[in-house]
Structures are given as C-alpha cells and as structure tokens.
Write an enzyme that holds these catalytic residues in place. Structure first.
Site, short mmCIF file in Angstrom:
data_model
loop_
_atom_site.label_atom_id
_atom_site.label_comp_id
_atom_site.label_asym_id
_atom_site.label_seq_id
_atom_site.Cartn_x
_atom_site.Cartn_y
_atom_site.Cartn_z
N CYS A 45 -7.16 -12.63 -11.68
CA CYS A 45 -7.54 -12.15 -10.35
C CYS A 45 -8.94 -11.59 -10.42
O CYS A 45 -9.25 -10.80 -11.31
CB CYS A 45 -6.57 -11.06 -9.92
SG CYS A 45 -7.09 -10.16 -8.47
N CYS A 97 -8.90 -3.53 -6.68
CA CYS A 97 -7.84 -3.54 -5.68
C CYS A 97 -6.74 -2.53 -5.98
O CYS A 97 -6.34 -1.74 -5.12
CB CYS A 97 -7.29 -4.95 -5.54
SG CYS A 97 -5.68 -5.08 -4.77
N CYS A 137 -1.94 -4.82 -7.94
CA CYS A 137 -1.16 -5.34 -9.07
C CYS A 137 -1.58 -4.61 -10.34
O CYS A 137 -2.41 -5.09 -11.11
CB CYS A 137 -1.41 -6.83 -9.24
SG CYS A 137 -0.89 -7.79 -7.83
N CYS A 152 -5.25 -14.46 -3.30
CA CYS A 152 -4.62 -13.35 -4.01
C CYS A 152 -3.49 -13.92 -4.84
O CYS A 152 -2.73 -14.78 -4.37
CB CYS A 152 -4.10 -12.35 -2.98
SG CYS A 152 -2.89 -11.20 -3.64
N GLN A 208 12.14 -7.75 3.71
CA GLN A 208 11.76 -7.79 2.30
C GLN A 208 10.64 -8.82 2.11
O GLN A 208 10.70 -9.91 2.68
CB GLN A 208 12.97 -8.19 1.44
CG GLN A 208 14.13 -7.22 1.54
CD GLN A 208 13.93 -5.96 0.73
OE1 GLN A 208 12.95 -5.79 0.02
NE2 GLN A 208 14.87 -5.03 0.86
N TYR A 258 20.91 2.18 6.47
CA TYR A 258 19.48 1.86 6.34
C TYR A 258 19.37 0.33 6.34
O TYR A 258 18.83 -0.26 5.41
CB TYR A 258 18.87 2.44 5.07
CG TYR A 258 19.15 3.91 4.84
CD1 TYR A 258 18.29 4.87 5.35
CD2 TYR A 258 20.27 4.33 4.11
CE1 TYR A 258 18.53 6.23 5.15
CE2 TYR A 258 20.52 5.68 3.90
CZ TYR A 258 19.64 6.62 4.42
OH TYR A 258 19.90 7.96 4.19
N GLU A 263 20.84 1.88 11.49
CA GLU A 263 19.40 1.78 11.26
C GLU A 263 18.68 2.62 12.32
O GLU A 263 19.06 2.63 13.48
CB GLU A 263 18.99 0.29 11.33
CG GLU A 263 17.54 0.00 11.59
CD GLU A 263 16.57 0.47 10.49
OE1 GLU A 263 16.88 0.30 9.31
OE2 GLU A 263 15.52 1.03 10.86
N ASP A 295 20.58 1.54 1.34
CA ASP A 295 19.29 1.00 0.90
C ASP A 295 18.17 1.79 1.57
O ASP A 295 17.44 1.27 2.42
CB ASP A 295 19.23 -0.49 1.29
CG ASP A 295 17.97 -1.19 0.81
OD1 ASP A 295 17.22 -0.60 0.01
OD2 ASP A 295 17.73 -2.33 1.25
N CYS A 310 14.28 1.18 -3.86
CA CYS A 310 12.98 0.70 -4.34
C CYS A 310 12.27 1.81 -5.09
O CYS A 310 11.10 1.68 -5.44
CB CYS A 310 12.14 0.16 -3.19
SG CYS A 310 11.89 1.34 -1.89
N1 SAH Z 1 18.47 -2.99 3.95
C1 SAH Z 1 17.33 -3.52 4.62
C2 SAH Z 1 16.22 -2.49 4.90
C3 SAH Z 1 15.82 -1.60 3.78
S1 SAH Z 1 14.34 -0.67 4.06
C4 SAH Z 1 16.78 -4.73 3.88
O1 SAH Z 1 17.15 -5.00 2.74
O2 SAH Z 1 15.93 -5.44 4.44
C5 SAH Z 1 14.92 0.84 4.64
C6 SAH Z 1 15.28 0.89 6.11
O3 SAH Z 1 15.74 2.21 6.39
C7 SAH Z 1 14.14 0.61 7.09
O4 SAH Z 1 14.55 -0.40 7.98
C8 SAH Z 1 13.96 1.95 7.83
O5 SAH Z 1 13.60 1.78 9.19
C9 SAH Z 1 15.34 2.57 7.71
N2 SAH Z 1 15.42 4.03 7.80
C10 SAH Z 1 14.52 4.94 7.36
N3 SAH Z 1 14.98 6.18 7.57
C11 SAH Z 1 16.20 6.06 8.15
C12 SAH Z 1 17.18 7.00 8.60
N4 SAH Z 1 16.98 8.31 8.49
N5 SAH Z 1 18.32 6.52 9.12
C13 SAH Z 1 18.54 5.18 9.23
N6 SAH Z 1 17.64 4.26 8.84
C14 SAH Z 1 16.49 4.68 8.29
#
Ligand code: SAH
Length: 440
Positions: free
Chosen positions: A62, A68, A71, A149, A273, A302, A323, A371, A398
């Site tokens: 790169c 940057c 990475c 990139c 994602q 989430y 969500e 998540d 993550c």
């Molecule tokens: N499971 C999904 C999203 C994961 S990212 C996937 O795999 O694509 C985390 C998500 O949590 C985001 O969409 C964000 O908007 C949501 N989020 C953040 N804080 C939150 C809360 N307090 N209650 C509910 N959702 C929330």
C-alpha cells in the site's frame, strides 16, 4: 530528542509494540514482536527504526500505509496477524476467567484483500489537480490521496476515480471545511459482491446541486455497475460523514445483498457488516454452535437490519429483535418481508429498556443473541439477562475488551463453553469475537 534502543517485548490491545526503558513503557506503532528497534521517544508520532527485522515482516502492499493508519498490521504476514489476534483473545480470557484453553484459532480469510463492501472517500480542492479524493491522515483532516486501497473493493475504487474526473470536467468543487464553501464532501460506494448491485452516495454540503442531472447521466454512462445514486445532504460542521436529508437521484435508493442464503436491503445510513465473506463465517459460527432448538424463543439484541435473527429464524420457533435506530428497524421489517419470514418480531427500543421489560413480565427466553457496539452492553441489560436466565447466551463483539467486562457480570450463573475469534477486518487492529455461554 531522546533515542532508546531495545526489543519489542509484547503488544498492547491495539497491537502497538511495547518497548521498555527502565520504568518507562512506550507503545510503538509499525513494529513486530521480538524486533530490535531504535526510537526517538520524544518524537511525534513515534517512529521506530528497525535494527533487527522479524521474519514476519513484509513490505506493506500500500502506498499510503504510513500516513493512513487504517491497516495497522499491513507490515506483518497474514498468518502471523491471525496468531496475534488469537493470542490477544486467549490472554484476555485466560487472565479474566482462566479460560484461555477454550479459545479457538482466529478464523481468517483465504484472500485477505479487497473485502470491504463499503468505500468511503473524502473530497478536497487542490490548486493543481483541482480535486483530490482520499482518506484523512490518522488523527487529522489532511487528505491523503490514493487510487486503490488494498482492503476496499476495486470496482468501487474505480467508480470513485471516474466520479472525480466527472466532477473536474463539470467544474464542481469540493467542500472546503475552513472556508465553508464548495459542494462535494464525500463519496461513498456500497456494493453487493453477490448481487453486484452498486450504490453511489454523494454527500454534498447543501441541497442545491447545480448540474445534478448531467452529473447523474455521466455517472450512469461511465460506470455501468452503478444501479442507484443517492444525494445525502450534510450541512453540519462535525466529523459525521452523513447528514439526515437525502434525495434519490437514480434507481431505487438502496441495494440488495445476500448473506447465508437470505436477502438484505442496504441503504446509505443503516449499519451493515462491511466484510460480507467473513460475516457469513461469523454468523454461521455463532448460530451453528449455539445449539438452537425448534421450540426455542430467542432474542436478537442490537439487531441492526435484522440479519442474525432472520438467519437464525428457520432454526427456532420465534425471534424477538430489538434495535435502537428506527431506520434500521424499518429495513429489518422489509428484510423479513422479502425473505417471507413470519416468525420474527421487530422492536424499536433501547435494548436495555426492552429486556428489563421482558424480565419484569417474566417472559420465557431460551437463548439471547447480543451484538452490541464497541462500547459494549450495560449493567441494566446484563442484570435483566440474569433475571430471564436463558439457557444460552451468544455474545458477539467487535471489542473483546468490553466483552470480557460485560461477561464478568454473568459468571455466577453462566459458564463459558465456546470462544471463537473471527477476522472481520484483516490488516486492521480489530478483532471480532463470539462467546457462547450456558446456564450452570
Ligand atoms: N447485529 C447487527 C448489528 C450489530 S452493530 C449485525 O450484525 O449487522 C450494533 C447495533 O446496535 C447497531 O445497529 C446500533 O444501532 C445498535 N445499538 C446501539 N446501541 C443500542 C441500544 N442501546 N439498544 C439497541 N440497539 C443499539
């Protein structure tokens, strides 16, 4: 200037190398474990001269690697990156829970390049070249131009290049942050590698976009892959890329992707994602190891645009999905419809509020999939989980650092059964981690 020489002893949580000088500890970027380095520890940023190179060192493929900062691990062989990520998770779970032995090797990509389905590029004005497009240099607003990139999609990078040429030809200027003048702030390209649908999002500093229809005509004529074009208007002077208001300039305003055999709508704003290859690996590892039963009622907390719950829905009786972002919930409902899935209900709420209510109503929950964002979940959520006592908890994160803090609160009643790191972001310092717990 204060030069010190020494060996890199280990890494911190962001994979900077640790160098010790008496009592002083320094975090040094761009180095590798066991290398002997010389560093001016008063320099900013810290730059190491490598005196003895590791056999795991490679030349980063790169041009803008050192500017940057995206990475951070591109100077390290990929197999070694995976070992480093496994070791980071192993150490966390060994130190906190004595469960380092449960950590499986980080699941990596066969071809760890061009994996991003979302390219985001900032535009700026340049006295000679008129317009430049690139990334911001690490921790700054200086634009570092690039053509391709290593981790972004090549077709999307080409589209950005053509858009830049079109804008120059049409004498359309980029937005100047200091003078608060000019039009184009960012261009984002989102692309489905499965369906090949491609969305261009042009972020402008104001709604008035002179030459808009000629711009759209030129993009469609020159970029055959583009299926939809959206104008996003961001009048704010914050670092947020997208504003609230949008106009669809061409096509349907979104694209459809496929994950684990199901279709998903991607719009400009909702979370999705960014590595679709590894997302399938992640979701399959989580869902297939959760031991879900056809009689189960599960919670997908989430849930973003509903991906995990919708994919798991064929294995269980019922899914509740919660969500906080309204637009993501609307997309999730749309996704249920296009996949003809009827056993998932969607709720637009704060996950903690929602689960506290479920616990107060003493609802039965067989498994909880969670998540949360990088900051993790919170005590209210986790206390409510302990009241609901689901048989299983599947925690996808993550950020394993916040994940272990959250898991600590569950340890009285739960036992860790499965730990699987997944490399969602090759060459960056990030690692995704799945933990499955069962009730004691
Ligand atoms: N499971 C999904 C999203 C994961 S990212 C996937 O795999 O694509 C985390 C998500 O949590 C985001 O969409 C964000 O908007 C949501 N989020 C953040 N804080 C939150 C809360 N307090 N209650 C509910 N959702 C929330």
């Amino acid at each position: 200037m204060k030069k010190i020489t020494g060996k890199i002893l280990t890494y911190d949580n962001e994979f900077n190398g640790i160098l010790k000088d008496g009592k002083n500890i320094y975090s040094i970027p761009n180095v590798i474990y066991n290398e002997t380095v010389e560093v001016d520890v008063e320099g900013k940023p810290l730059r190491a001269k490598v005196l003895e190179k590791s056999t795991n060192r490679i030349t980063p493929p790169c041009e803008i690697y050192y500017q940057c900062g995206g990475c951070k691990l591109l100077h390290i062989k990929y197999e070694e990156q995976l070992k480093m990520k496994t070791e980071l998770v192993r150490k966390l779970f060994a130190d906190r829970f004595g469960k380092g032995n449960l950590v499986n090797s980080c699941l990596g990509m066969e071809k760890p390049c061009n994996y991003r389905n979302k390219n985001q590029v900032v535009f700026g004005n340049h006295p000679k070249e008129k317009l430049i497009s690139g990334f911001y240099a690490e921790n700054s607003h200086k634009i570092i131009p690039f053509k391709t990139c290593y981790v972004q999609d090549e077709i999307s990078d080409k589209i950005v290049g053509k858009i830049k040429d079109i804008l120059i030809k049409m004498h359309i200027s980029a937005y100047d942050e200091d003078r608060k003048r000019g039009l184009i702030r960012h261009v984002m390209v989102k692309r489905s590698f499965k369906t090949k649908e491609t969305m261009v999002v042009v972020v402008t500093a104001e709604e008035n976009f002179p030459g808009r229809s000629n711009f759209v005509k030129a993009v469609i004529a020159q970029c055959k892959e583009v299926t939809t074009i959206v104008q996003n208007i961001n009048t704010r002077s914050t670092s947020a890329v997208l504003g609230n208001k949008e106009n669809i300039l061409y096509g349907k305003g979104y694209i459809i992707d496929e994950l684990c055999g199901k279709k998903f709508k991607i719009s400009s704003k909702s979370f999705y994602q960014i590595n679709p290859y590894q997302t399938e690996v992640l979701y399959n590892s989580a869902i297939n190891n959760a031991g879900l039963k056809s009689t189960d009622t599960i919670l997908d907390a989430y849930s973003g645009v509903g991906t995990i719950g919708l994919i798991a829905s064929s294995k269980v009786r019922k899914v509740l999905s919660v969500e906080i972002e309204k637009s993501a919930v609307i997309d999730a409902q749309f996704n249920a419809k296009i996949n003809n899935i009827k056993n998932v209900s969607f709720f637009n709420d704060d996950a903690s509020n929602f689960i506290v209510n479920l616990a107060n109503r003493k609802e039965r929950m067989d498994a909880i999939i969670m998540d949360p964002p990088r900051s993790g979940s919170d005590e209210r959520f986790l206390k409510a989980v302990l009241k609901l006592v689901p048989e299983k908890i599947i925690y996808i994160s993550c950020n394993p650092n916040t994940q272990v803090n959250d898991l600590k609160l569950l340890m009285d009643k739960y036992e860790i059964k499965y730990i699987q790191p997944v490399d969602m972001f090759p060459h960056t310092a990030h690692v995704e981690n799945i933990v499955i717990l069962t009730r004691k």
